[in-house]
Motif scaffolding. Structure first.
Motif, PDB file in Angstrom:
ATOM      1  N   ALA A 101       7.515 -18.817   8.194  1.00 27.38           N
ATOM      2  CA  ALA A 101       8.714 -18.709   7.366  1.00 27.38           C
ATOM      3  C   ALA A 101       9.442 -17.400   7.636  1.00 27.38           C
ATOM      4  CB  ALA A 101       8.342 -18.815   5.892  1.00 27.38           C
ATOM      5  N   THR A 102       8.699 -16.318   7.801  1.00 21.98           N
ATOM      6  CA  THR A 102       9.317 -15.030   8.084  1.00 21.98           C
ATOM      7  C   THR A 102      10.026 -15.045   9.434  1.00 21.98           C
ATOM      8  OG1 THR A 102       7.596 -13.933   6.793  1.00 21.98           O
ATOM      9  CG2 THR A 102       8.883 -12.566   8.288  1.00 21.98           C
ATOM     10  N   ILE A 103       9.393 -15.638  10.435  1.00 18.07           N
ATOM     11  CA  ILE A 103      10.009 -15.694  11.768  1.00 18.07           C
ATOM     12  C   ILE A 103      11.311 -16.486  11.730  1.00 18.07           C
ATOM     13  CG2 ILE A 103       9.707 -16.593  14.098  1.00 18.07           C
ATOM     14  CD1 ILE A 103       6.751 -15.921  13.854  1.00 18.07           C
ATOM     15  N   PHE A 104      11.255 -17.673  11.097  1.00 21.45           N
ATOM     16  CA  PHE A 104      12.462 -18.491  11.033  1.00 21.45           C
ATOM     17  C   PHE A 104      13.543 -17.803  10.201  1.00 21.45           C
ATOM     18  CE2 PHE A 104       9.646 -21.968  12.326  1.00 21.45           C
ATOM     19  CZ  PHE A 104      10.440 -22.573  13.274  1.00 21.45           C
ATOM     20  N   ALA A 105      13.141 -17.137   9.119  1.00 18.42           N
ATOM     21  CA  ALA A 105      14.128 -16.435   8.297  1.00 18.42           C
ATOM     22  C   ALA A 105      14.793 -15.313   9.073  1.00 18.42           C
ATOM     23  CB  ALA A 105      13.450 -15.898   7.037  1.00 18.42           C
ATOM     24  N   LEU A 106      14.016 -14.553   9.809  1.00 22.98           N
ATOM     25  CA  LEU A 106      14.591 -13.479  10.627  1.00 22.98           C
ATOM     26  C   LEU A 106      15.518 -14.044  11.698  1.00 22.98           C
ATOM     27  CD1 LEU A 106      11.533 -11.081  11.048  1.00 22.98           C
ATOM     28  CD2 LEU A 106      13.543 -10.767   9.600  1.00 22.98           C
ATOM     29  N   VAL A 107      15.109 -15.132  12.309  1.00 21.99           N
ATOM     30  CA  VAL A 107      15.956 -15.752  13.333  1.00 21.99           C
ATOM     31  C   VAL A 107      17.283 -16.206  12.733  1.00 21.99           C
ATOM     32  CG1 VAL A 107      16.146 -17.739  14.882  1.00 21.99           C
ATOM     33  CG2 VAL A 107      14.039 -16.440  14.796  1.00 21.99           C
ATOM     34  N   GLY A 108      17.267 -16.685  11.500  1.00 23.93           N
ATOM     35  CA  GLY A 108      18.505 -17.126  10.878  1.00 23.93           C
ATOM     36  C   GLY A 108      19.308 -16.009  10.242  1.00 23.93           C
ATOM     37  N   MET A 110      19.197 -12.445  10.903  1.00 28.60           N
ATOM     38  CA  MET A 110      19.655 -11.347  11.743  1.00 28.60           C
ATOM     39  C   MET A 110      20.983 -11.644  12.437  1.00 28.60           C
ATOM     40  SD  MET A 110      17.612  -9.003  11.065  1.00 28.60           S
ATOM     41  CE  MET A 110      18.187  -7.821  12.277  1.00 28.60           C
ATOM     42  N   PRO A 111      21.141 -12.815  13.097  1.00 24.19           N
ATOM     43  CA  PRO A 111      22.471 -13.086  13.669  1.00 24.19           C
ATOM     44  C   PRO A 111      23.552 -13.153  12.599  1.00 24.19           C
ATOM     45  CG  PRO A 111      20.830 -14.540  14.615  1.00 24.19           C
ATOM     46  CD  PRO A 111      20.191 -13.857  13.476  1.00 24.19           C
ATOM     47  N   LEU A 113      23.693 -11.478   9.765  1.00 25.20           N
ATOM     48  CA  LEU A 113      24.041 -10.106   9.385  1.00 25.20           C
ATOM     49  C   LEU A 113      24.893  -9.422  10.451  1.00 25.20           C
ATOM     50  CD1 LEU A 113      20.674  -8.858   7.815  1.00 25.20           C
ATOM     51  CD2 LEU A 113      22.784  -9.449   6.626  1.00 25.20           C
ATOM     52  N   LEU A 114      24.551  -9.647  11.710  1.00 19.27           N
ATOM     53  CA  LEU A 114      25.339  -9.046  12.789  1.00 19.27           C
ATOM     54  C   LEU A 114      26.779  -9.556  12.776  1.00 19.27           C
ATOM     55  CD1 LEU A 114      25.461  -7.285  15.325  1.00 19.27           C
ATOM     56  CD2 LEU A 114      24.657  -9.257  16.642  1.00 19.27           C
ATOM     57  N   ILE A 115      26.925 -10.878  12.635  1.00 11.55           N
ATOM     58  CA  ILE A 115      28.269 -11.457  12.585  1.00 11.55           C
ATOM     59  C   ILE A 115      29.016 -10.950  11.356  1.00 11.55           C
ATOM     60  CG2 ILE A 115      29.526 -13.626  12.338  1.00 11.55           C
ATOM     61  CD1 ILE A 115      27.319 -14.958  13.946  1.00 11.55           C
ATOM     62  N   TYR A 116      28.308 -10.791  10.250  1.00 13.35           N
ATOM     63  CA  TYR A 116      28.956 -10.298   9.037  1.00 13.35           C
ATOM     64  C   TYR A 116      29.482  -8.881   9.223  1.00 13.35           C
ATOM     65  CZ  TYR A 116      29.503  -8.609   4.266  1.00 13.35           C
ATOM     66  OH  TYR A 116      30.002  -8.063   3.126  1.00 13.35           O
ATOM     67  N   VAL A 117      28.673  -8.013   9.819  1.00 12.77           N
ATOM     68  CA  VAL A 117      29.116  -6.631  10.026  1.00 12.77           C
ATOM     69  C   VAL A 117      30.346  -6.588  10.922  1.00 12.77           C
ATOM     70  CG1 VAL A 117      28.457  -4.405  11.019  1.00 12.77           C
ATOM     71  CG2 VAL A 117      26.835  -5.671   9.607  1.00 12.77           C
ATOM     72  N   VAL A 118      30.305  -7.338  12.018  1.00 13.40           N
ATOM     73  CA  VAL A 118      31.445  -7.357  12.935  1.00 13.40           C
ATOM     74  C   VAL A 118      32.680  -7.939  12.244  1.00 13.40           C
ATOM     75  CG1 VAL A 118      32.293  -8.306  15.107  1.00 13.40           C
ATOM     76  CG2 VAL A 118      29.959  -7.470  14.951  1.00 13.40           C
ATOM     77  N   SER A 119      32.492  -9.035  11.515  1.00 15.56           N
ATOM     78  CA  SER A 119      33.616  -9.669  10.834  1.00 15.56           C
ATOM     79  C   SER A 119      34.171  -8.757   9.746  1.00 15.56           C
ATOM     80  CB  SER A 119      33.167 -11.003  10.227  1.00 15.56           C
ATOM     81  OG  SER A 119      32.701 -11.863  11.239  1.00 15.56           O
ATOM     82  N   TYR A 120      33.290  -8.077   9.053  1.00 19.30           N
ATOM     83  CA  TYR A 120      33.757  -7.147   8.017  1.00 19.30           C
ATOM     84  C   TYR A 120      34.649  -6.057   8.609  1.00 19.30           C
ATOM     85  CZ  TYR A 120      33.563  -3.783   4.176  1.00 19.30           C
ATOM     86  OH  TYR A 120      33.905  -2.900   3.183  1.00 19.30           O
ATOM     87  N   GLN A 121      34.196  -5.472   9.704  1.00 22.94           N
ATOM     88  CA  GLN A 121      35.010  -4.447  10.364  1.00 22.94           C
ATOM     89  C   GLN A 121      36.329  -5.014  10.866  1.00 22.94           C
ATOM     90  OE1 GLN A 121      34.292  -1.200  10.419  1.00 22.94           O
ATOM     91  NE2 GLN A 121      32.352  -1.569   9.301  1.00 22.94           N
ATOM     92  N   PHE A 122      36.257  -6.208  11.431  1.00 20.68           N
ATOM     93  CA  PHE A 122      37.465  -6.833  11.971  1.00 20.68           C
ATOM     94  C   PHE A 122      38.460  -7.126  10.869  1.00 20.68           C
ATOM     95  CE2 PHE A 122      39.799 -10.735  12.995  1.00 20.68           C
ATOM     96  CZ  PHE A 122      40.493 -10.322  14.127  1.00 20.68           C
ATOM     97  N   VAL A 123      38.011  -7.695   9.754  1.00 21.68           N
ATOM     98  CA  VAL A 123      38.916  -8.028   8.659  1.00 21.68           C
ATOM     99  C   VAL A 123      39.520  -6.773   8.055  1.00 21.68           C
ATOM    100  CG1 VAL A 123      38.993  -8.979   6.325  1.00 21.68           C
ATOM    101  CG2 VAL A 123      37.824 -10.221   8.136  1.00 21.68           C
TER     102      VAL A 123
END
Length: 763
Positions: A101-108, A110-111, A113-123
């Protein structure tokens, strides 16, 4: 023992159905919440693009999205709590499920969070770039340009309209309409109307002449035009905003000086309308709308930024929660087959072979669980078959043990060294000692069984060496135990005769079977004594009478012819010869009676009446020992020969009286003999017992008491009990004898005869 396979199978089916229903419900609920979340997110995005829709529905959509996110968060919290409880309880597979469960949660996550940070900066940066100073200046310049252009066109139309009004004023009033029509092309007008000072239409050219009521300027417009000598304005822009660009036009109102010289000359007004270019109107409106929207959004810049960031954050929450929930569900789906297999292996290792759960998926793990379940089922069936076989073996062993326990023969299992491995109760009964406590000991080392154990071991060794009978797989030998010792040998009551048979068993064991044939030997001896008695009676009886007659004749011939001393010797000698001949005759008669005992004629007989008849011969006044009667009046008729039963009673009473008179132990009270009858309802027999108060039977006599010439009397022949035994055999009766004891002291002997009940006799 395992549970019923049908019940276990039904339980497994119920668990599988419940598990499938639970997984289906979780999957449907998860998919439903994700779809609702995505749909609401899409509607929120659409509302963002439409300001009015956004302002009216944003709060509702945001609340609904928050509720969906909360439900997903609650589902994740519930699943996490279950994982935590499983981990605290130490249940098998909890760590594996947590890791997956931890592995699948991290896989889902982490990307996301990365997209959120980039999108937040972009917006954030994009929204800031929308409100740049240059953009604002360009919009204001465009708006000014449109205004200047409209003002220029308005002024130009006013100037030209004033020139045209001056020209009309110089001509007669009747030519005003013709002049106005000529000036339309010069002015670029679409419509020219001439109004009187009172507001009446004087002349109209262009589109207005086709209208019943052309547009009339207001009183204030007339007044302003008169005061300022001209008035120009833009009309119809509001209608152009809604889509009708042709309604946008410039109007100029100028006064026309009167041609008369009088004071009452009426002032007329000329209204000129010119249509604005549609391109100019649309551009001007677009610049105005853009500037207005820009100003509005500039005022709500922070709110707009919060809206987009909120939408982005909500999208992240939905994505993250959905990813975590899917991670837990997928991790559980992957770990479930492994947990089932591991739990099943643990149960099998613990001996539990009940039907195991199996997944119905088509992947390899599902097939592996089904194969494992099939294997455990086969193992359970095999164990059940083994248990059935073992139960059958146990039943056969129990039957064999029951047979061995109830065998009259003795059975002992020995090893090659002669050690006792097992024995049956018959062996203990025949050998008169408990053999079970001596299991593991050598038979030849037991007291009193040395000769028997040594002889049996020797026979087994000869059989193993092939020294026995050729081709024989067993040996047979008779053993006489207790002989040569008048007081008995070891544990035996006198001597016994055994016939033993031995054979080899698997696993290097040896089977020893033996029987006590002492009674058979005794019967053979009795038969032999009967033959001897018959011959003795024939051979001895004939000479006895001549001997007696010769002695008496000799006494008669010599009587009176001899001196007194010789006469006395003669009388004494003849008397001795006659007495001994009489004794010999009695002995021969007893042998004859034993040998010629007739066959019993069995008839219904009242035993109590027979005893009372016999007791007339034992008058208490002349009896050596008093006889007491204890007769059971419930005794039914028995089958017997009255003459022979009478002889049995006489023999037993005489032996009992002799035992009392020859008793060696002193007593203060007179000794008595008891004759007793009893009705044995359980065995359907009548028992007749004779009890004395003598010294009892010696141990060496008990085994051979019914053999001829076995007696404890100094001058007895030992045929009394032998005759009793023979009569009891003729009657099919059971005879028992033994000593009565109390506190270890012998109270006397007891002989009992059990007779069968006559057929049809009331009982």
């Amino acid at each position: 023992m395992n549970a019923d396979p049908v019940v276990a199978s039904q339980e497994v089916t119920r668990i599988q159905h419940t598990s499938r229903s639970m997984r289906r419900a979780i999957a449907i609920g998860s998919v439903t919440m994700v779809l609702i979340g995505l749909m609401l997110l899409f509607l929120l995005t659409q509302a963002t693009n439409n300001r009015e829709l956004y302002e009216s529905n944003y709060n509702v959509l945001f609340v609904i999205n928050v509720v969906v996110a909360s439900l997903l968060a609650a589902a994740i919290a519930w699943v996490s709590y279950r994982l935590f409880v499983r981990l605290r309880q130490g249940r098998f597979g909890s760590r594996l499920l947590l890791k997956l469960a931890t592995i699948f949660a991290l896989v889902g996550v982490m990307p996301g969070l990365l997209i959120y940070v980039v999108s937040y900066q972009f917006v954030s940066r994009s929204i800031e770039t929308w409100f740049d100073v240059k953009v604002e200046g360009a919009l204001e310049a465009g708006l000014s340009l449109g205004r200047v252009t409209l003002d220029t066109l308005t002024v130009d139309l006013a100037v030209k309209s004033k020139a045209a009004a001056n020209l009309i004023s110089e001509n007669p009033e009747s030519a005003a309409g013709v002049l106005a029509e000529r000036m339309m092309d010069q002015l670029g007008a679409t419509d020219i109307t001439i109004w009187s000072g009172a507001g009446n239409l004087v002349a109209s050219v262009g589109q207005s002449k086709f209208q019943l009521s052309p547009d009339k300027p207001t009183t204030s417009q007339f007044r302003t035009a008169r005061q300022q000598r001209s008035l120009a304005w833009v009309e119809g822009l509001d209608d152009a905003v809604t889509g009708s660009l042709s309604s946008a036009r410039i109007k100029a109102l100028v006064p026309i000086s009167g041609s008369g010289l009088g004071l009452n000359a009426d002032t007329r007004y000329m209204l000129v309308s010119r249509a604005l270019p549609q391109g100019l109107v649309s551009n001007a409106l677009a610049v105005e709308a853009a500037n207005r929207e820009y100003q509005e959004r500039a005022l709500g810049r922070e709110g707009l930024k919060r809206m987009y960031i909120g939408t982005l954050t909500l999208s992240l929450f939905l994505a993250v929660f959905g990813a975590v929930l899917l991670a837990v569900v997928l991790g559980n789906q992957i770990a479930r087959p492994l947990l089932l297999l591991t739990e099943g292996v643990s149960q099998v290792a613990a001996g539990d072979l009940t039907p195991k759960l199996a997944l119905q998926g088509r992947d390899e793990l599902g097939g592996l669980t089904r194969a494992f379940a099939s294997m455990t089922q086969q193992l359970a069936d095999a164990r059940q078959a083994v248990e059935v076989s073992m139960s059958q073996v146990d039943a056969a062993r129990a039957n064999l043990q029951t047979i061995l326990d109830n065998l009259t023969s003795g059975v002992i299992v020995l090893d090659q060294s002669g050690h006792i491995k097992s024995s049956n109760p018959g062996a203990s009964r025949i050998l008169k000692r408990e053999l079970a406590p001596h299991t593991g000991e050598r038979l030849a080392t037991l007291s009193g069984l040395e000769a028997f154990g040594t002889g049996a071991q020797r026979q087994f060794e000869e059989l193993a060496a092939g020294q026995g009978d050729r081709g024989a797989d067993h040996w047979q030998q008779s053993f006489e135990l207790g002989t040569g010792n008048a007081t008995g040998y070891g544990p035996f009551e006198g001597s016994i005769t055994l016939v033993a048979r031995g054979a080899e068993l698997p696993s290097e064991l040896r089977l020893l079977v033996f029987d006590d044939i002492s009674e058979i030997v005794s019967a053979q001896r009795a038969q032999a004594w009967g033959e001897v008695a018959r011959r003795l009676a024939h051979e001895i009886k004939n000479p006895l009478t001549p001997i007696q007659l010769s002695a008496e004749r000799l006494e008669m011939k010599l009587s009176g012819k001899l001196e007194n001393p010789e006469q006395a010797i003669l009388v004494k000698s003849v008397k001795t010869i006659v007495d001994q001949v009489d004794a010999m005759k009695r002995l021969v008669n007893e042998f004859r009676d034993y040998a010629r005992l007739p066959a019993a004629e069995l008839k219904p007989l009242q035993i109590n009446a027979l005893i009372k008849d016999v007791m007339h011969l034992y008058d208490p006044e002349v009896a050596k020992v008093p006889i007491e009667l204890e007769l059971d009046e419930a005794c039914p008729l028995v089958m017997g020969d009255a003459q022979q039963i009478r002889q049995v009673i006489h023999n037993l009473l005489q032996n009992a009286q002799d035992a009392c008179t020859s008793a060696s132990t002193p007593r203060e009270t007179p000794r008595t003999v008891t004759l007793r009858t009893q009705w044995m309802a359980a065995s359907k027999r009548v028992r007749m017992s004779v009890l004395d108060e003598g010294d009892g039977f010696p141990e060496s006599i008990l085994k051979r008491a019914f053999e001829p010439y076995v007696t404890t009397k100094a001058r007895g022949t030992g045929l009394g009990l032998a005759v009793v035994k023979k009569i009891s055999d003729e009657h099919g009766a059971r005879i028992d004898l033994g000593n009565r004891q109390k506190d270890g002291a012998v109270l006397g002997a007891q002989v009992s005869l059990s007779l069968t009940v006559a057929p049809g006799a009331p009982v």
